[in-house]
Write a protein that holds these residues in place. Structure first.
Motif, mmCIF file in Angstrom:
data_model
loop_
_atom_site.group_PDB
_atom_site.id
_atom_site.type_symbol
_atom_site.label_atom_id
_atom_site.label_comp_id
_atom_site.label_asym_id
_atom_site.label_seq_id
_atom_site.Cartn_x
_atom_site.Cartn_y
_atom_site.Cartn_z
ATOM 1 N N ASN A 57 -159.655 63.151 -28.981
ATOM 2 C CA ASN A 57 -158.412 62.365 -29.051
ATOM 3 C C ASN A 57 -157.593 62.509 -27.775
ATOM 4 N N LEU A 58 -157.509 63.752 -27.297
ATOM 5 C CA LEU A 58 -156.679 64.054 -26.137
ATOM 6 C C LEU A 58 -157.180 63.354 -24.881
ATOM 7 N N PHE A 59 -158.456 63.503 -24.574
ATOM 8 C CA PHE A 59 -158.971 62.936 -23.335
ATOM 9 C C PHE A 59 -159.099 61.418 -23.416
ATOM 10 N N ARG A 60 -159.234 60.890 -24.628
ATOM 11 C CA ARG A 60 -159.228 59.437 -24.788
ATOM 12 C C ARG A 60 -157.873 58.873 -24.383
ATOM 13 N N LEU A 61 -156.818 59.656 -24.582
ATOM 14 C CA LEU A 61 -155.471 59.249 -24.184
ATOM 15 C C LEU A 61 -155.109 59.730 -22.780
ATOM 16 N N ALA A 62 -155.364 61.000 -22.523
ATOM 17 C CA ALA A 62 -154.891 61.611 -21.278
ATOM 18 C C ALA A 62 -155.634 61.104 -20.054
ATOM 19 N N ALA A 63 -156.957 60.924 -20.148
ATOM 20 C CA ALA A 63 -157.730 60.524 -18.970
ATOM 21 C C ALA A 63 -157.258 59.198 -18.386
ATOM 22 N N PRO A 64 -157.178 58.121 -19.174
ATOM 23 C CA PRO A 64 -156.662 56.874 -18.591
ATOM 24 C C PRO A 64 -155.188 56.961 -18.213
ATOM 25 N N ALA A 65 -154.392 57.763 -18.968
ATOM 26 C CA ALA A 65 -152.974 57.913 -18.617
ATOM 27 C C ALA A 65 -152.826 58.603 -17.269
ATOM 28 N N ILE A 66 -153.617 59.644 -17.038
ATOM 29 C CA ILE A 66 -153.599 60.326 -15.741
ATOM 30 C C ILE A 66 -153.976 59.351 -14.634
ATOM 31 N N LEU A 67 -155.001 58.542 -14.901
ATOM 32 C CA LEU A 67 -155.443 57.574 -13.901
ATOM 33 C C LEU A 67 -154.340 56.563 -13.594
ATOM 34 N N VAL A 68 -153.645 56.098 -14.629
ATOM 35 C CA VAL A 68 -152.552 55.145 -14.428
ATOM 36 C C VAL A 68 -151.463 55.748 -13.558
ATOM 37 N N TYR A 69 -151.006 56.955 -13.905
ATOM 38 C CA TYR A 69 -149.918 57.582 -13.153
ATOM 39 C C TYR A 69 -150.340 57.928 -11.726
ATOM 40 N N MET A 70 -151.593 58.371 -11.562
ATOM 41 C CA MET A 70 -152.062 58.702 -10.219
ATOM 42 C C MET A 70 -152.178 57.450 -9.352
ATOM 43 N N LEU A 71 -152.688 56.368 -9.937
ATOM 44 C CA LEU A 71 -152.818 55.129 -9.181
ATOM 45 C C LEU A 71 -151.444 54.577 -8.806
ATOM 46 N N ASN A 72 -150.506 54.618 -9.759
ATOM 47 C CA ASN A 72 -149.152 54.156 -9.455
ATOM 48 C C ASN A 72 -148.500 55.033 -8.391
ATOM 49 N N ASN A 73 -148.773 56.336 -8.446
ATOM 50 C CA ASN A 73 -148.239 57.240 -7.436
ATOM 51 C C ASN A 73 -148.878 56.983 -6.082
ATOM 52 N N LEU A 74 -150.174 56.637 -6.100
ATOM 53 C CA LEU A 74 -150.866 56.334 -4.850
ATOM 54 C C LEU A 74 -150.303 55.075 -4.197
ATOM 55 N N VAL A 75 -149.813 54.151 -5.011
ATOM 56 C CA VAL A 75 -149.173 52.960 -4.452
ATOM 57 C C VAL A 75 -147.990 53.375 -3.584
ATOM 58 N N SER A 76 -147.133 54.240 -4.122
ATOM 59 C CA SER A 76 -145.978 54.723 -3.351
ATOM 60 C C SER A 76 -146.406 55.645 -2.216
ATOM 61 N N MET A 77 -147.405 56.500 -2.473
ATOM 62 C CA MET A 77 -147.854 57.434 -1.445
ATOM 63 C C MET A 77 -148.462 56.700 -0.259
ATOM 64 N N SER A 78 -149.205 55.635 -0.524
ATOM 65 C CA SER A 78 -149.821 54.892 0.572
ATOM 66 C C SER A 78 -148.751 54.282 1.481
ATOM 67 N N THR A 79 -147.649 53.839 0.872
ATOM 68 C CA THR A 79 -146.540 53.321 1.677
ATOM 69 C C THR A 79 -145.982 54.409 2.575
ATOM 70 N N GLN A 80 -145.830 55.614 2.045
ATOM 71 C CA GLN A 80 -145.307 56.727 2.834
ATOM 72 C C GLN A 80 -146.276 57.091 3.960
ATOM 73 N N ILE A 81 -147.580 57.047 3.666
ATOM 74 C CA ILE A 81 -148.576 57.371 4.687
ATOM 75 C C ILE A 81 -148.546 56.350 5.823
ATOM 76 N N PHE A 82 -148.504 55.057 5.471
ATOM 77 C CA PHE A 82 -148.429 54.009 6.487
ATOM 78 C C PHE A 82 -147.199 54.191 7.372
ATOM 79 N N CYS A 83 -146.050 54.427 6.741
ATOM 80 C CA CYS A 83 -144.806 54.571 7.504
ATOM 81 C C CYS A 83 -144.801 55.857 8.320
ATOM 82 N N GLY A 84 -145.466 56.899 7.819
ATOM 83 C CA GLY A 84 -145.536 58.153 8.545
ATOM 84 C C GLY A 84 -146.242 58.022 9.875
ATOM 85 N N HIS A 85 -147.188 57.094 9.946
ATOM 86 C CA HIS A 85 -147.908 56.890 11.199
ATOM 87 C C HIS A 85 -147.133 56.011 12.179
#
Length: 508
Positions: A57-85
């Protein structure tokens, strides 16, 4: 339901519940509850069987939820990386704009949206499916209205940052970035209610696919806007806002077309504009709880901007906070899973399942966070090079890595317990705990160590960690002493109360 006439125990927690239309339905069956109550098995056999069931039950919920939050965070992180250069000034500006201003709106919107998480989770467990769509719409209305004063804060962000003592050059550059994030405020206002609406039904994988596709589009558009078209910081933030609206639109289209949402989404309703005051009070309590948590570590960056050599300090701290935020997404995924599991099981009147689920999700999240903390220490000398090529910043990040590692471990427990609190509806209590631990203990001690004892960023972070540690200990203690039978009763009373209000509104 009159709580004084309700006897919640192992023999009657499965009695029928009522839909909001008054019809009687049987509660959702729980394989986990049955395994934990199976007297034909020994204690260890029950635990073994229940653990396997809950892990699924846990990983059926947590695995895709982790992926969603990480991908959304990567959207913001990629912007920071681009601007950092683009340069150290641009990196510092994006860090200050994101951490000091954007996270303010993010925390407020996410916090207010967690009211939807509590109500939708318990309503779904109680099979009051028709209420989920109403809760989504009420939350979206309230959050959109909240976005208007937030927009004013964005507009006057330069004056705010200067008032806080930030340098004029960094504040001016950060303001350009923040202006492009104004549309993102209203994307948050719709996204978080939709997200909680889907999570309550254990519908998370579609959001992961949407986030993955959006990340690819975002990286491509950011590269074009920043480097090919030369739009700089404003172009980067406008693309970021657009990407969040793509996520919102795609998720809403899914709700409209999916067979899985037919019972819970029945179309737009005028009920969304009724009972807003009561919903606002619950949303406010939720916002206070989560905002105090989300803003807490971001304050490190604002305070660090007052130290000597602020540009290097800001760069190194922002990199650490970005990494911590990325790792934090894993714990937030378990936070979502804990909230859904606890809310659903409370709504379905399964107290044993609630207790067992909390134990399993906390243990798994803590174990993973320890592993990640070890990786942080191993890679401490190379972590910063993904963001900037400066060796000075790299050395500063390496010095802060032990603090980052300890924070990662704490974040393996604290967010999960916050998810339990949301699932149970404890937001107001946790808000008081957060005020005391974070803002009366953590921040004052951090400032004392950082400025009075000249420990700089290390001192500030040490105080913050102390506040988080005390808060985590309190939440562990309260959770261990929770009477889950009483929480089931409270959930039933809450659903009856909100259901009665809906019936009253329908009659008016």
């Amino acid at each position: 339901m009159d709580s004084s006439n309700t006897d919640i125990n192992n023999n009657n927690v499965h009695e029928p519940m009522l839909q909001s239309n008054g019809s009687e339905v049987e509660p959702v069956s729980s394989e986990l509850e049955e395994a934990l109550s199976d007297d034909s098995l020994s204690f260890f056999q029950r635990i073994k069987k229940a653990t396997w069931i809950e892990l699924k039950n846990l990983f059926r919920l947590a695995a895709p939820a982790i992926l969603v939050y990480m991908l959304n965070n990567l959207v913001s992180m990629s912007t920071q990386i681009f601007c950092g250069h683009l340069g150290n000034l641009e990196l510092a500006a994006v860090s200050l704009g994101s951490t000091g201003i954007q996270v303010f709106a993010f925390g407020l919107m996410l916090g207010m949206g967690s009211a939807t998480e509590t109500l939708c989770g318990q309503a779904y467990g109680a099979q009051k499916y028709d209420m989920l769509g109403v809760y989504l719409q009420r939350s979206a209305v309230i959050l959109t209205a909240t976005g208007i004063p937030l927009m004013v804060i964005y507009i006057f962000s330069k004056q705010i940052l200067l008032l806080l003592g930030e340098s004029s050059a960094i504040a001016s550059a950060a303001t350009i970035f923040v202006f492009g994030l104004i549309p993102q405020i209203f994307a948050y206002a719709v996204n978080f209610p939709i997200q909680k609406f889907l999570q309550a039904q254990s519908i998370i994988s579609p959001s992961a696919y949407i986030s993955a596709a959006t990340l690819v589009v975002h990286v491509l558009l950011s590269w074009v806007a920043i480097f090919k078209l030369g739009w700089g910081l404003l172009g980067a933030s406008l693309v970021l806002s657009l990407s969040w609206w793509i996520i919102v639109a795609a998720q809403f289209v899914y709700i409209l077309l999916s067979e899985r949402c037919k019972k819970t989404w029945t179309g737009f309703s005028l009920q969304a504009f009724s009972g807003l005051w009561d919903f606002l009070k619950l949303s406010t309590a939720s916002a206070v709880m989560l905002c105090l948590e989300i803003w807490y570590y971001q304050i490190i960056v604002l305070i660090a901007g007052l130290l000597d050599n602020a540009e290097i300090v800001l760069d190194s701290l922002s990199i650490c906070m970005t990494i911590a935020g990325w790792v934090f997404m894993i714990a937030v995924g378990f936070n979502a899973a804990a909230s859904v599991r606890v809310g659903n099981e409370l709504g379905a009147a399964h107290p044993k399942s609630c207790k067992f689920s909390v134990i399993v999700v906390t243990s798994i999240s803590l174990a993973l966070s320890v592993i990640l903390a070890i990786l942080v220490l191993i890679l401490r000398n190379v972590l910063s090079y993904a963001f900037t090529g400066g060796s000075t910043v790299a050395d500063s990040v390496a010095e802060l890595s032990p603090f980052l590692a300890f924070s990662v471990i704490l974040n393996g427990v604290q967010p999960v317990l916050s998810g339990v609190a949301v699932g149970c509806g404890w937001q107001a209590f946790v808000a008081y705990v957060n005020v005391g631990c974070y803002y009366l203990i953590g921040i004052p001690i951090g400032c004392l160590l950082g400025f009075k004892f000249n420990l700089g960023a290390k001192g500030i972070w040490s105080g913050m960690i102390g506040g988080t540690l005390i808060q985590t200990i309190i939440l562990v203690y309260v959770t261990l002493r929770t009477d889950w039978n009483k929480e089931v009763e409270k959930a039933r009373n809450r659903m009856d109360e909100w259901g009665d209000k809906t019936e009253q509104l329908l009659k008016e």
